[in-house]
Enzyme design. Sequence first.
Site, PDB file in Angstrom:
ATOM      1  N   GLY A  33       1.030  -1.476   0.148  1.00 37.50           N
ATOM      2  CA  GLY A  33      -0.228  -0.297  -0.127  1.00 37.50           C
ATOM      3  C   GLY A  33       0.883   1.397  -0.241  1.00 37.50           C
ATOM      4  N   GLU A  34       1.936   1.596  -0.356  1.00 37.80           N
ATOM      5  CA  GLU A  34       3.524   2.393   0.312  1.00 37.80           C
ATOM      6  C   GLU A  34       3.361   3.063  -1.510  1.00 37.80           C
ATOM      7  OE1 GLU A  34       6.587   1.928   2.009  1.00 37.80           O
ATOM      8  OE2 GLU A  34       5.806   1.544   4.311  1.00 37.80           O
ATOM      9  N   ARG A  89     -14.200  22.294   2.462  1.00 34.03           N
ATOM     10  CA  ARG A  89     -15.959  22.461   3.521  1.00 34.03           C
ATOM     11  C   ARG A  89     -15.338  22.134   4.563  1.00 34.03           C
ATOM     12  NH1 ARG A  89     -18.993  18.582  -1.122  1.00 34.03           N
ATOM     13  NH2 ARG A  89     -16.885  17.330  -1.101  1.00 34.03           N
ATOM     14  N   GLN A  90     -14.316  21.388   5.110  1.00 34.98           N
ATOM     15  CA  GLN A  90     -14.092  21.030   6.611  1.00 34.98           C
ATOM     16  C   GLN A  90     -13.423  22.194   6.949  1.00 34.98           C
ATOM     17  OE1 GLN A  90     -12.936  17.237   7.565  1.00 34.98           O
ATOM     18  NE2 GLN A  90     -13.969  16.180   5.220  1.00 34.98           N
ATOM     19  N   ASP A 162     -28.237  26.518  -3.018  1.00 33.04           N
ATOM     20  CA  ASP A 162     -28.243  27.011  -1.575  1.00 33.04           C
ATOM     21  C   ASP A 162     -27.778  28.746  -1.885  1.00 33.04           C
ATOM     22  OD1 ASP A 162     -25.516  27.710  -1.940  1.00 33.04           O
ATOM     23  OD2 ASP A 162     -25.303  24.798  -0.743  1.00 33.04           O
ATOM     24  N   LYS A 185     -31.455  25.194   1.040  1.00 32.64           N
ATOM     25  CA  LYS A 185     -31.476  23.913   1.346  1.00 32.64           C
ATOM     26  C   LYS A 185     -31.130  23.828   2.634  1.00 32.64           C
ATOM     27  CE  LYS A 185     -27.031  22.177   0.021  1.00 32.64           C
ATOM     28  NZ  LYS A 185     -25.898  22.539  -0.517  1.00 32.64           N
ATOM     29  N   ARG A 187     -29.893  20.525   5.264  1.00 27.48           N
ATOM     30  CA  ARG A 187     -28.967  19.614   5.101  1.00 27.48           C
ATOM     31  C   ARG A 187     -28.779  18.312   6.082  1.00 27.48           C
ATOM     32  NH1 ARG A 187     -25.158  16.265   1.886  1.00 27.48           N
ATOM     33  NH2 ARG A 187     -24.586  18.073   0.494  1.00 27.48           N
ATOM     34  N   ASP A 211     -23.899  24.024  -9.847  1.00 30.76           N
ATOM     35  CA  ASP A 211     -23.258  23.775  -8.604  1.00 30.76           C
ATOM     36  C   ASP A 211     -21.437  23.679  -9.397  1.00 30.76           C
ATOM     37  OD1 ASP A 211     -22.870  23.700  -5.692  1.00 30.76           O
ATOM     38  OD2 ASP A 211     -24.571  22.581  -5.707  1.00 30.76           O
TER      39      ASP A 211
HETATM   40  C1  R5P Z   1     -22.916  22.954  -1.359  1.00 33.77           C
HETATM   41  O1  R5P Z   1     -22.242  24.195  -0.101  1.00 33.77           O
HETATM   42  C2  R5P Z   1     -22.189  23.123  -2.342  1.00 33.77           C
HETATM   43  O2  R5P Z   1     -22.162  23.471  -3.047  1.00 33.77           O
HETATM   44  C3  R5P Z   1     -22.999  21.945  -2.759  1.00 33.77           C
HETATM   45  O3  R5P Z   1     -24.136  21.971  -3.148  1.00 33.77           O
HETATM   46  C4  R5P Z   1     -22.543  20.768  -1.749  1.00 33.77           C
HETATM   47  O4  R5P Z   1     -21.255  19.551  -1.777  1.00 33.77           O
HETATM   48  C5  R5P Z   1     -23.019  19.028  -2.832  1.00 33.77           C
HETATM   49  O5  R5P Z   1     -23.063  18.297  -2.348  1.00 33.77           O
HETATM   50  P1  R5P Z   1     -23.985  16.863  -2.359  1.00 33.77           P
HETATM   51  O6  R5P Z   1     -23.371  16.809  -3.564  1.00 33.77           O
HETATM   52  O7  R5P Z   1     -23.452  15.781  -0.829  1.00 33.77           O
HETATM   53  O8  R5P Z   1     -25.437  17.130  -1.996  1.00 33.77           O
END
Ligand code: R5P
Length: 297
Positions: A33-34, A89-90, A162, A185, A187, A211
Amino acid sequence: MHSFEDTRPLARAVAEEMGAVHRDIELHHFPDGESRVRVRSAENARAAIVRSLDRPNGKFLEVLFAADALRRCGVEELVFVTPYLAYMRQDAVFRDGEALSQRVVGELLGRAFDEVVTVEAHLHRIRELSEVVPCRSRSISAAPIIGEWCRSGGYDVVVGPDLESEPWVRQVAEIAGVRWVVCEKIRSGDRSVEVEVPRLGDSARSALLVDDIASTGVTLVRATEKLRSRGIDRVDAAIVHALFDDAIATQLRKAGVERLVSTDTVAHASNAISVAGILAQELVSSPPPHPHATGDV
Ligand code: R5P
């Protein structure tokens, strides 16, 4: 310009646009796996590595190995061109005990590279990429190329999934010369999403959903279902980073997406819009600050 196999077609296209030399990075996966990374000699003091960080964990370490290898070959100015940069995103500790993954990734890249260039990094809580990647880092917008693509589509409305997407969606729509709206949106889990579509006007019959990222694709599925239920006959979708697999593409078509296109930041069957031009332009217009660091990027 040095690239890994998974990003090679885009890397070659960028190198060609710039008139730069392209070299393959050799990658070997050992049975345990390396990974072993080997670069072809770098004659220049300035060089770039090109790799998208979708499915990022293994790729990230290999990119750091390649950076080390190029430094050992004498590269002074090292650029990382990552058309898709993961972990953006994190960007917060959402629950006690979590890591701030965006920072960890950013700091490692800032230490390994002099310059980092990406496309449409998902930056919600910060304004500039350089706030998390501490070097000459920046994220370039894909709105102009998505807007240009949309212009000839004959859409009545451009729809963002969103409220946070509003500035980006507006930019795409203005370039295309089309009306725009954004949805609300909610989630509640990775694959659990509710989307509310605002009033679209009685004359709207065709919509382009846009998006920056489609990951599970659930956001696009829910938004498409809502648009269809509002009497929209044609729903197409244009996304920057297509991270989902084929099964999701099938679900999207079942939900009523007629045409699905993405940019080539991540290699995907839906790729139809290339970022090669905007990346090349960005790299050419950012001259190396180091007087001796002339090279192939
Ligand atoms: C969120 O803020 C992004 O703009 C996307 O809407 C989001 O990451 C989409 O994620 P997924 O396809 O998992 O619904």
